[in-house]
Write a protein that holds these residues in place. Structure first.
Motif, PDB file in Angstrom:
ATOM      1  N   CYS A 161       0.836  -1.202   0.000  1.00  0.00           N
ATOM      2  CA  CYS A 161       0.000   0.000   0.000  1.00  0.00           C
ATOM      3  C   CYS A 161       0.878   1.262   0.000  1.00  0.00           C
ATOM      4  CB  CYS A 161      -0.886  -0.007   1.238  1.00  0.00           C
ATOM      5  SG  CYS A 161      -1.947   1.430   1.349  1.00  0.00           S
ATOM      6  N   CYS A 180      -0.155   3.128   3.540  1.00  0.00           N
ATOM      7  CA  CYS A 180       0.173   2.633   4.877  1.00  0.00           C
ATOM      8  C   CYS A 180       1.192   1.504   4.884  1.00  0.00           C
ATOM      9  CB  CYS A 180      -1.105   2.219   5.613  1.00  0.00           C
ATOM     10  SG  CYS A 180      -1.800   0.660   5.047  1.00  0.00           S
ATOM     11  N   CYS A 184      -5.720  -2.766  -0.330  1.00  0.00           N
ATOM     12  CA  CYS A 184      -5.161  -2.791   1.024  1.00  0.00           C
ATOM     13  C   CYS A 184      -6.219  -3.287   2.011  1.00  0.00           C
ATOM     14  CB  CYS A 184      -4.709  -1.385   1.419  1.00  0.00           C
ATOM     15  SG  CYS A 184      -3.980  -1.338   3.066  1.00  0.00           S
ATOM     16  N   CYS A 233      -6.548  -0.108   4.834  1.00  0.00           N
ATOM     17  CA  CYS A 233      -7.122   1.208   4.539  1.00  0.00           C
ATOM     18  C   CYS A 233      -7.900   1.136   3.231  1.00  0.00           C
ATOM     19  CB  CYS A 233      -6.034   2.291   4.527  1.00  0.00           C
ATOM     20  SG  CYS A 233      -4.974   2.273   3.073  1.00  0.00           S
ATOM     21  N   PHE A 245      -7.006   1.967   0.155  1.00  0.00           N
ATOM     22  CA  PHE A 245      -6.246   2.017  -1.096  1.00  0.00           C
ATOM     23  C   PHE A 245      -6.547   0.827  -2.018  1.00  0.00           C
ATOM     24  CE2 PHE A 245      -2.519   0.951  -3.672  1.00  0.00           C
ATOM     25  CZ  PHE A 245      -2.367   2.122  -4.380  1.00  0.00           C
TER      26      PHE A 245
HETATM   27 ZN   LIG Z   1      -3.199   0.870   3.186  1.00  0.00          ZN
END
Ligand SMILES: [Zn+2]
Length: 174
Positions: A7, A10, A27, A30, A32
């Motif tokens: 990612c 993160c 991800c 999060c 993404f």
């Molecule tokens: Zn992420």
């Protein structure tokens, strides 16, 4: 799709996820999603006051030593028109005025993201004399019917669209 990616927000290892019917990587931590977006490039048919077309011979790969139109990648914060004018400044060291849109081209790649090419026509601003930028060995203007072969199919398509418009034959105002 089997190569592991991480990612960009993160750093977590991405996992396969089906999004809108497409197998992508996303991800788990999060929001993404690694979308496979095309790159956006411009190419510009620059006319001289004599109705010649300015092309450059490439000092970089791909296509080292071959002729091409000025143009290049659009940055995320640029209007494609701005980008086209900037690339002309960098590659043929001349300020240009964009005068129209030639076409939009889909450029397929085997080993990289595909590209969307946006072809513009332009004319040199008054007093501008093109010269090679860092990515060009040589810059020259040719009459349209004596143009050397351009290395990229999308550039040849843009030239074909320019010729079809007839803008090289007199009426550049449209
Ligand atoms: Zn992420």
């Amino acid at each position: 799709m089997t190569v592991g990616h991480f990612c960009v927000d993160c750093g977590t290892a991405l996992e396969p996820r089906t999004v809108e019917g497409r197998q992508l990587e996303a991800c788990p931590r999060c929001q993404f999603v690694l979308w496979r977006d095309p790159k956006v490039v411009t190419m510009v048919v620059v006319e001289t006051p004599e109705r010649e077309v300015v092309v450059g011979r490439r000092a970089i790969e791909p296509g080292y030593g071959r002729w091409c139109l000025p143009g290049g990648y659009v940055n995320h914060d640029e209007h494609p028109e701005q980008s086209a004018a900037r690339e002309c400044w960098e590659e043929i060291c001349a300020r240009v005025e964009l005068t129209g849109l030639l076409g939009v081209y889909h450029i397929r790649k085997q080993d990289a993201a595909s590209m969307v090419g946006i072809g513009y026509r332009a004319r040199l601003r008054e007093g501008e004399v093109p010269s090679p930028g860092a990515e060009m060995l040589e810059v020259r203007a040719f009459p349209a019917d004596q143009l050397p072969e351009l290395v990229f199919p999308s550039h040849r398509q843009a030239m074909a669209d320019w010729r079809r418009d007839g803008v090289g034959l007199g009426g550049s105002q449209r």
